[in-house]
Structures are given as structure tokens and as C-alpha cells.
Design an enzyme around this catalytic site. Structure first.
Site, short mmCIF file in Angstrom:
data_model
loop_
_atom_site.label_atom_id
_atom_site.label_comp_id
_atom_site.label_asym_id
_atom_site.label_seq_id
_atom_site.Cartn_x
_atom_site.Cartn_y
_atom_site.Cartn_z
N LYS A 142 -18.96 -100.33 49.50
CA LYS A 142 -18.81 -100.94 49.38
C LYS A 142 -20.13 -102.31 49.66
O LYS A 142 -19.55 -103.73 49.14
CB LYS A 142 -18.79 -100.94 51.06
CG LYS A 142 -17.46 -100.14 51.21
CD LYS A 142 -16.15 -100.99 50.57
CE LYS A 142 -14.66 -100.63 50.72
NZ LYS A 142 -12.96 -101.22 50.85
N SER A 194 -17.06 -92.50 45.92
CA SER A 194 -17.21 -93.77 46.65
C SER A 194 -18.51 -94.06 47.74
O SER A 194 -18.70 -94.60 48.20
CB SER A 194 -15.92 -93.86 46.73
OG SER A 194 -15.49 -92.91 48.03
#
Length: 517
Positions: A54, A304
């Protein structure tokens, strides 16, 4: 390819992630590769300074703003940390609105990175609405978590690095929440190598992309699961969906147990502890590889993120064996007499018992809840069932029964001593200090609670199993009360776990389903 997609491709090539976002490694998952018969690689976005990809999207977005800008977002997770760190590095002032239910570890992490935290509302929607109000009041810039071209470009740099690190890929597996990572990576991969298959992976209970593809447009899910909270998004972004619809070849959905098993695979190969959403792509890779039966391929999955509360590992460990099909949970009827347990163990053919739950409830037959270790997965489970049938046992497979896995396997005691007009409900509520007390307050005291089981799993949502003694004439009033509570609730009165282990009634009464507003 139209100019719009070419613009994304060029922007991803030109995006400068230095010096904040680092080039992450690609790890060879040797053990999983040997098991699947394919070469499996893992792109390690857990190595970013905020332990999540992110950071890329947030940094790319904020890097285009004038120094000293006021940036505001709403997030209870990785996006919040990415915005906070990017703003501090670039000289912006960041305010992150988080629900009051956000775990303290995440609140402290954002503050430590220089972000101002505003706690508002019990749900994300309320936090986002307030963040948009603040953006207008402060003449700031709202930073979306996924549905924004600059954010999509930043996430697409994961694919740029991956393609530079591995030049002979066949399939890339990408986790999907709001779709920013999938959109950015897919448009880059397909622009450069259209022969590479791009597969999005979603959690079963948060499959907003799958729903959108079926409808031909983004649609809002009624509810989303809480385990893989990093991808718990009710509706995919409009721009991310447009790109996914064009460049994503396939979508795979996986269960919580399969995610837990993937977290173990990642740990075994890399010693990294992925968060549930971080292991999503690996879970999808495993499922696709096993179902397709293809061998000799080069497969890559994206790890992720790794922002995991340590106490969640207890839950993960408990569910991993089920996710790998290395354990079966069964409800079995045996004779209530001496030697019956020994006879049952003999019928298992030497298989190990992982747990055994039993409470004397009178002469006749007994119901046991038993876990049995499996060495050869589903094939061995079928052999076990056939053996039990041959030995005249009546049984029920509870391996995929959430009530069994979340509650019943941890409960002690027995059945109610008398028949009751009883309903069994499973609730999910936001987990924060004082949340259980507030939950009990909102339940009220109009109905007698006949059963209650609560177990903290270290996540953002708590799980409660509750039984209520309710006369049929009060059903409508009770349903109205549940609707006003606003909690996610599921009626489990007809669940075989209830009928076999928790109620004295031969068969639970067929009750009207709860219709939540």
C-alpha cells in the site's frame, strides 16, 4: 490498446518509488513447488517499510502534490500507514480517520509514522464519511485506498519489478480487495506480455470482483468476512473494475481455512508471517494449480502484506490442518457402553485422533465430536467415511461447518436438561475494549439466554454463539429486536452441531429465518 491503457503503462514505467518504497525480493518457494509440480515464486511486499504494498500507491499519489499539502484518508489498515509515512517523508500533513473499533496496535503504528489519528464511528463507512467532511473543511486532498489513477499506477510498480526479476512467467496471482493492485499489475503485465495469465484471488466472503464480473458492473455485497480484513471490501472501484474486466483472465476464490494453510506454506519457505490478505494470492495459486492439474509452469504470487496481530496466530494454527485437508471433524454416534470408545478407535485403522469431546448424557447412544488426522487429504477422508459406514456408525462430516470450527469444538458440558423453545444464533461484532459488554447490553434482557460462547481470536471482529428461550408467539418481536441491533447474525438452529450436541430435542424445530434490514 487504447491510449488510456497506454498512459497507465507509461506512467508505471516512469513512476519513481525511490527513496521511500524499496525494490522487494522474489523468494523461491521450494517446498510448495515440489508439492505442486510447478515452480512457485513469491513477490515479497511484506519487506516494505510499512510491511505492505500500500505504500507504493500512497507515495505515488502524494508525490504529485505541492509540499505542505493537507492529505486526509480513512483506513483501519495498511493504507493508513502508507499515507502517514509518505506524508511525513514528503512534508505533507496527514490526517487518518479510523473507526473507534480499530485495534490499538494499528492506531499506534499510524501515529508513530507521523500521522494525526482521528477516531470516529464504529464502522468504516462512518469513518470515511467523516474523512470526506474533514477534507472539505480543511481544503485538503482525499487519498482513496484503491480507486484512483495515481494509486493504481503506484501499485502497478509491483508488476514492473516482478517482470524485471522473472522473465519466464506463465501465471501471476494477485490478491483482490478494492482492485487497485490487480488493476495496476494487470495493465502492466498484459501491455508487456499478453501471453502471461493474470488471475485475481478473492476471499469467499469478500468476492466483490467476482460479483461485479457476473453483473457486468460493480455491485455492493450485503456483507463481507472479517478474517482477511485487508481485502474486506463490499464494492470494487469503478476504474479498478474497468481495468480488471479487460486485463484479468480469471478469478479464484478461497476459504479462510485455505488462507491459513497458505500462511503456513509461506512461513515454511520464507519464515515470513503473512497477514491473511497477504497470503490470499498463494492460497489461490495452490487451489488453481491443484484443480487445473497443470505441471511444469512458472507461477508467481504476491505476498501483499504482513501486518498481523500476533495473537491471531492461535486461530491460524487451529485452522491450518483443515485448510490442508490434513484433519477431519466428525460427529459420530456410538453405543453408550463399556468398550465402545476403544471399538471406535479400532475402526479408524490406525489414524491418529487429534481431539475427542464427549459428555455422558444418559443410557443408550452417545454423540461424540472427534478430530481425526489425515495423511492423504480428501482421498483418505473418503476411505475413512467408508470404514465408518462398514462398521455401522452413523456420522456427520463437520470439517466445513463454521459453527463446529468456531465454537462447538471448544465448548464443554452437555445438552439442556429439558426441552426448550430454543433458537441458536451466531453473531459477529466489532472487537474493541468493552465491545462484549456493549454487545450484551444491546441484546437486552427480554429473553432468557440458554447458551453463550465467546472466544477472542485476536481479530477485528468478535464471534459469539448464543441460545435464547423464545416462545413461538415472540418470534416476530425477537426478529425486530435483532434487526435494530445492527450486528451480523446467522441462525444456526438447524445446524447438525446444535441438533446433535447442544439440544435435547430429537430435531430442532423449523423456525422462520431471520430477515435483517
Amino acid at each position: 490498446m487504447v491510449s488510456q491503457e497506454l498512459d497507465y503503462f507509461r506512467a508505471i514505467i516512469q513512476a519513481n518509488m525511490e527513496p521511500l518504497a524499496k525494490v522487494t525480493e522474489v523468494s523461491d518457494m521450494a517446498e510448495l513447488s515440489a508439492r505442486l509440480g510447478n515452480h512457485v515464486w513469491l513477490k515479497r511486499e511484506d519487506q516494505q517499510p510499512v510491511y505492505s504494498f500500500k505504500l507504493r500507491g500512497a507515495f505515488n499519489k502524494l508525490n504529485k502534490l505541492p509540499k505542505g499539502s493537507v492529505v486526509i484518508t480513512a483506513s483501519a489498515g495498511n493504507h493508513a500507514q502508507g499515507v502517514a509515512l509518505s506524508a511525513s517523508h514528503l512534508g505533507h500533513k496527514a490526517t487518518i480517520v479510523m473507526p473507534v473499533t480499530t485495534p490499538e496496535i494499528k492506531v499506534n503504528a499510524v501515529r508513530a509514522l507521523g500521522g494525526e489519528v482521528v477516531l470516529h464511528g464504529h464502522q468504516f463507512d462512518a469513518a470515511k464519511a467523516y474523512a470526506l467532511e474533514l477534507t472539505e473543511q480543511r481544503n485538503g486532498v482525499f487519498v482513496p485506498p484503491f480507486d484512483d489513477p495515481d494509486v493504481i499506477v503506484g501499485q502497478g510498480t509491483v508488476a514492473r519489478e516482478l517482470m524485471q526479476q522473472l522473465n519466464d512467467l506463465d501465471v501471476v496471482f494477485i490478491p483482490v480487495g478494492g482492485g487497485g493492485l490487480l488493476a495496476g499489475m494487470a495493465v502492466y503485465i498484459k501491455s508487456l506480455r499478453p501471453d502471461i495469465k493474470v488471475i485475481g484471488v478473492e476471499a469467499n466472503e469478500s468476492a466483490c470482483l467476482k460479483a461485479a464480473l457476473a453483473a457486468g458492473e460493480p455491485v455492493e455485497l450485503d456483507r463481507v468476512g472479517s478474517f482477511a480484513d485487508g481485502v474486506a471490501v463490499k464494492i470494487i472501484g469503478s476504474e479498478t473494475f474497468r481495468l480488471a474486466q479487460k486485463f484479468c483472465d480469471e478469478v479464484v476464490t478461497v476459504s479462510d481455512d485455505e488462507i491459513c494453510a497458505a500462511m503456513q506454506d509461506i512461513f515454511v519457505s520464507t519464515r515470513a508471517i503473512a497477514e491473511p490478505s497477504g497470503a490470499l494470492a498463494t492460497a489461490g495459486l495452490k487451489k488453481w494449480s491443484q484443480q487445473s492439474g497443470l505441471k511444469g509452469l512458472n507461477l508467481a504470487a504476491i505476498l501483499s502484506g504482513a501486518n498481523l496481530n500476533f495473537d491471531r496466530l492461535r486461530y491460524v494454527a487451529e485452522r491450518t490442518a483443515l485448510g490442508e485437508k490434513n484433519e477431519a471433524l466428525l460427529a459420530v454416534t456410538i453405543d453408550e457402553k463399556r468398550g465402545s470408545f476403544k471399538q471406535f478407535c479400532t475402526s479408524l485403522g490406525g489414524r491418529a485422533i487429534t481431539e475427542f469431546n464427549y459428555r455422558y448424557a444418559g443410557p443408550g447412544e452417545a454423540q461424540i465430536f472427534v478430530g481425526i488426522a489425515l495423511r492423504q487429504g480428501l482421498a483418505e477422508l473418503e476411505e475413512l467415511k467408508q470404514s465408518l459406514t462398514d462398521n455401522k456408525y452413523t456420522f456427520c462430516d463437520l470439517s466445513d461447518n463454521e459453527l463446529a470450527k468456531l465454537h462447538v469444538r471448544y465448548m464443554v458440558g452437555g445438552k439442556a436438561p429439558e426441552q426448550l423453545h430454543e433458537r441458536l444464533l451466531r453473531f459477529e461484532f466489532p472487537e474493541y475494549p468493552g465491545a462484549l459488554a456493549r454487545f450484551l447490553d444491546t441484546l437486552g434482557s427480554n429473553w432468557n439466554i440458554t447458551l453463550f460462547h465467546y472466544r477472542n481470536h485476536g481479530g477485528s471482529m468478535g464471534n459469539v454463539l448464543a441460545g435464547f428461550a423464545i416462545e413461538p408467539s415472540q418470534y416476530e418481536m425477537f426478529n425486530e429486536h435483532l434487526n435494530r441491533l445492527g450486528y451480523s447474525v446467522q441462525d444456526e438452529t438447524d445446524n447438525p452441531c446444535f441438533t446433535q450436541f447442544l439440544t435435547t430435542q430429537p430435531q430442532a424445530e423449523k423456525l422462520e429465518k431471520i430477515a435483517l434490514a
